[in-house]
Enzyme design. Structure first.
Site, PDB file in Angstrom:
ATOM      1  CD  GLN A   4      -1.291   0.047   3.641  1.00  0.00           C
ATOM      2  OE1 GLN A   4      -2.061   1.008   3.607  1.00  0.00           O
ATOM      3  NE2 GLN A   4      -1.294  -0.831   4.623  1.00  0.00           N
ATOM      4  CB  SER A  54       1.813   7.861   4.522  1.00  0.00           C
ATOM      5  OG  SER A  54       0.862   7.305   5.377  1.00  0.00           O
ATOM      6  CB  SER A  72       2.833  -2.085   4.779  1.00  0.00           C
ATOM      7  OG  SER A  72       2.598  -1.138   5.782  1.00  0.00           O
ATOM      8  CD  GLU A  97      -5.569  -0.256   6.736  1.00  0.00           C
ATOM      9  OE1 GLU A  97      -5.891   0.676   5.978  1.00  0.00           O
ATOM     10  OE2 GLU A  97      -4.397  -0.512   7.040  1.00  0.00           O
ATOM     11  CD  GLU A 132      -3.264   9.818  19.620  1.00  0.00           C
ATOM     12  OE1 GLU A 132      -2.721   9.354  18.601  1.00  0.00           O
ATOM     13  OE2 GLU A 132      -3.241   9.235  20.722  1.00  0.00           O
TER      14      GLU A 132
END
Lengths: 327, 382
Positions: free
Chosen positions: B125, B128, B160, B243, B365
């Site tokens: 994937q 980011s 990853s 996910e 968060e």
């Protein structure tokens, strides 16, 4: 394998929720607190008429003949509205113990109010509004008994110190030997877990509403991440206490082999979730949360009473522990 | 409500158990974030696929068994019970695969799904970027249209499996005048295409489980676009929903780990240490609670209730539980836990791996913000 409630169970809970939203508002709960009795007879009659009080009693006693799976969502709704009076004690403890006895029809119809004292405290919750008390020694008739008010942090669950009254026969089962107290305690713990979950959901709603309205630094306080995360963490605990509580209801209803472990897991998790939610909700309310005037106190005090009734968190955790750690 | 398995489910469980007992390697494979381990894990995936166990919830035409989610949970329970290898093509089978089934064309399904089920193609994937982590809508890598091709430029990071994988999937800014969530396109790209450079990043555990990917004028046919042009954010969100929902971390992983933790407690802990016994009990309750919650969620999904923002609750819950579970294992081991290569290596590795959970797939968060905004309806903040 199907982990869901059926349509009848959901519709009954919805109907109860709607009724309580109209007939058990925060100001009505506050009025019950203020009158010093801790009970609303009109509401009790309405609950009996709907079949809520007799849910776990057989139809031959005028009940609905339901199981704990049928009842658990009702307890959650009773908790959401923090219904005052001995709902847990009548529905989950004394009622099923007295099924088939001469007392049962009166309990189902709402004319006879039963409470219970299983924790060995020396005070009886709801004593002043009840006709009979189930105790480990047997059934106590309160007619002619003297009751001293011992107060109680929750004004909807007043405690009484009972003097006099007599142990009475309930159809040949007048001794403690005839009553399965462990099963009664397990039913009480599951009912209380569901009640605490409902009360917690209501507190999250109240705190969310306050966080949307209250402005500081020119913004609603609910837009601040510190406030958001307080409530998100409370919701997390409440959401993950639900499935264990429903599973415990199923284990009670089916007499599952692991019922003690499952019940204790539910009560421990619901206790922790409700306590954490009470703290988060109060913190979000700020100084208002520390006032007598804010309705939040009614819910918090209900939680603080019930999280220690029918087994504290650590008592239940130890019971789970002995089930899962012993080889 | 009926919490007992049906005869069909018991049969399915027995079939899975028998196959796994006969096929799971006797010795654990080396980490799939090493060259040797990656190849051995690909072999394992091929064996799984030959037995039609690699993607049990997929339709049969793509190599699955058409099993419902409850059966998938049962398979996962047996998989972890058998101590079977980690899933090297997880990004493909559990993230991209379901997304292709949802938004892909018939041609894309036929082209990508069978090779995914067999792990002939292992997927990485590429979400980011250096300046688009939690704030993923700040993506700056571009896709420029040139005839019937996209030209990809830019840099992805924390990709990853990218070190040894064959293809990657990610979102690229295809409209240069767009901002934030608009103007992004979801594109599939081979990692051996000219102009692609993969630079491994060594992780906390010492392995190279993720990488940077540099795109320098990489030409990709427009047939590799998944979903509509400019709608990549929403396609990616569907993937992120899966996910964070149930597929990334099935409950069996944690109930199995909790069972191993209890075994460790029995063999290594002082039973008089009640604080430790209580802590182990707490984490067992969390694992069991996550299992029950998942069964409830999956029953609701079978009844037609889609999983929504509540999946953020799951992600926080399992990731924090996983850290706690491994911290406790190290506490039980005491000074033994300092040793990296020894009889308890799996716990030390597991501890390091667990620490990534609260960070990846959206930090906890960010998940709390999502819960506050979409579940609790609190006002938007920054």
């Amino acid at each position: 394998m199907r982990f869901a409630f059926d349509e009848d169970q959901r519709l009954f809970a919805d109907a109860l929720r709607k009724m309580l939203a109209e007939q058990c508002t925060a100001s009505q709960v506050r009025a019950v607190w203020d009158d010093g009795v801790g009970h609303d007879p009109a509401l009790w009659a309405r609950l009996a008429e709907m079949g809520v009080i007799g849910m776990l009693l057989p139809e031959t006693d005028g009940g609905l003949g339901g199981s704990m799976v049928d009842a658990v969502l009702l307890f959650r709704e009773l908790g959401r509205a923090i219904v005052p009076g001995p709902v847990i004690e009548s529905m989950a403890i004394a009622g099923p113990v007295l099924a088939g006895s001469k007392w049962a029809a009166g309990i189902a119809s709402g004319e006879l109010v039963a409470t219970a004292e299983l924790d060995g405290t020396g005070h009886v919750p709801h004593a002043s509004v009840a006709h009979v008390v189930l105790t480990p020694e047997g059934l106590l008739d309160l007619a002619g008994a003297e009751i001293d008010d011992a107060g109680g942090i929750d004004g909807g669950r007043r405690l009484g110190i009972v003097r006099g009254g007599g142990l009475v026969d309930h159809d040949g089962r007048s001794t403690a030997d005839a009553v399965d107290l462990d099963a009664a305690r397990d039913r009480a713990a599951v009912a209380t877990a569901a009640y605490l979950i409902g009360a917690s959901e209501a507190m999250i709603d109240m705190a969310g509403e306050y966080a949307r309205q209250r402005h500081q630094f020119g913004k609603p306080i609910g837009s601040f991440q510190a406030v958001k995360h307080l409530l998100a963490d409370a919701l997390l605990k409440v959401e993950f206490a639900k499935a264990p509580t429903y599973r415990a209801a199923w284990s009670v209803a089916t007499g599952a082999a692991d019922v003690a472990r499952d019940v204790s897991m539910a009560k421990a998790l619901a206790n922790e979730a409700a306590h954490a939610t009470s703290r988060a909700a109060m913190q979000v309310h700020g100084a208002i949360g520390y006032t007598w005037e804010a309705d939040l106190q009614l819910w918090m005090k209900k939680v603080w009473a019930l999280e220690r009734a029918y087994g504290t968190t650590s008592w239940h955790r130890r019971r789970v522990s002995s089930a899962v750690l012993s080889s | 409500m009926d919490l007992t398995a049906t005869p069909e489910q018991e049969t399915f469980r027995a079939e899975a158990r028998n196959w796994l007992e006969a096929n799971v390697p006797a010795e654990p494979l080396p980490s799939f974030d090493t060259a040797e381990g990656f190849a051995l894990h690909r072999d394992w995936e091929r064996r799984l696929s030959d037995g039609r166990w690699s993607a049990v919830s997929w339709p049969e035409e793509y190599g699955g068994r058409g099993a419902d989610y409850l059966s998938w949970l049962i398979f996962e329970e047996e998989y972890f019970r058998a101590g079977a290898p980690g899933r090297v093509n997880q990004n493909g089978i559990f993230l991209l695969g379901p997304t292709i089934m949802e938004v892909g064309t018939a041609e894309q399904k036929a082209r990508f799904l069978p090779t995914m089920a067999s792990s002939e193609i292992v997927w990485a994937q590429a979400w980011s970027e250096p300046d688009a982590g939690s704030d993923m809508a700040s993506i700056r890598s571009t896709a420029t249209r040139d005839g019937d091709h996209w030209v990809l430029d830019g840099q992805k990071i924390w990709a990853s499996r990218a070190v040894w994988a064959d293809w990657c999937f990610g979102i690229f800014r295809s409209d240069p005048d767009s901002e934030r969530h608009r103007g992004l396109t979801f594109i599939l790209c081979p990692l051996d295409a000219p102009g692609v450079t993969v630079r491994p990043i060594r992780q906390l555990d010492g392995d190279t489980g993720f990488a940077e990917i540099f795109f320098d004028g990489v030409r990709v046919p427009v047939e590799n676009t998944l979903g509509d042009e400019g709608r990549g954010w929403y396609v990616a969100m569907a993937t992120a929903g899966f996910e964070r929902g149930v597929s990334l971390r099935s409950p069996a992983r944690f109930t199995e780990a909790a069972a191993r933790l209890i075994e460790l407690w029995r063999t290594h802990a002082d039973p008089a240490d009640l604080a430790l016994a209580d802590a182990v009990t707490d984490v067992w309750m969390q694992a069991e609670g996550y299992r029950l919650h998942t069964y409830q969620t999956v029953t609701a999904m079978l009844d037609g209730t889609p999983i929504g923002s509540e999946s953020s609750l799951n992600k926080i819950f399992w990731s924090e539980m996983d850290v706690r579970l491994h911290e406790l294992a190290l506490d039980i081991l005491g000074p033994e836990a300092e040793r990296m290569h020894g009889p308890h290596e799996r716990w030390v590795d597991g501890f390091l791996f667990s620490l990534s959970g609260p960070i990846y797939a959206g930090t906890n968060e960010v998940q709390r913000n999502i819960i506050a905004d979409r579940v609790l309806a609190l006002p938007k903040g920054v």
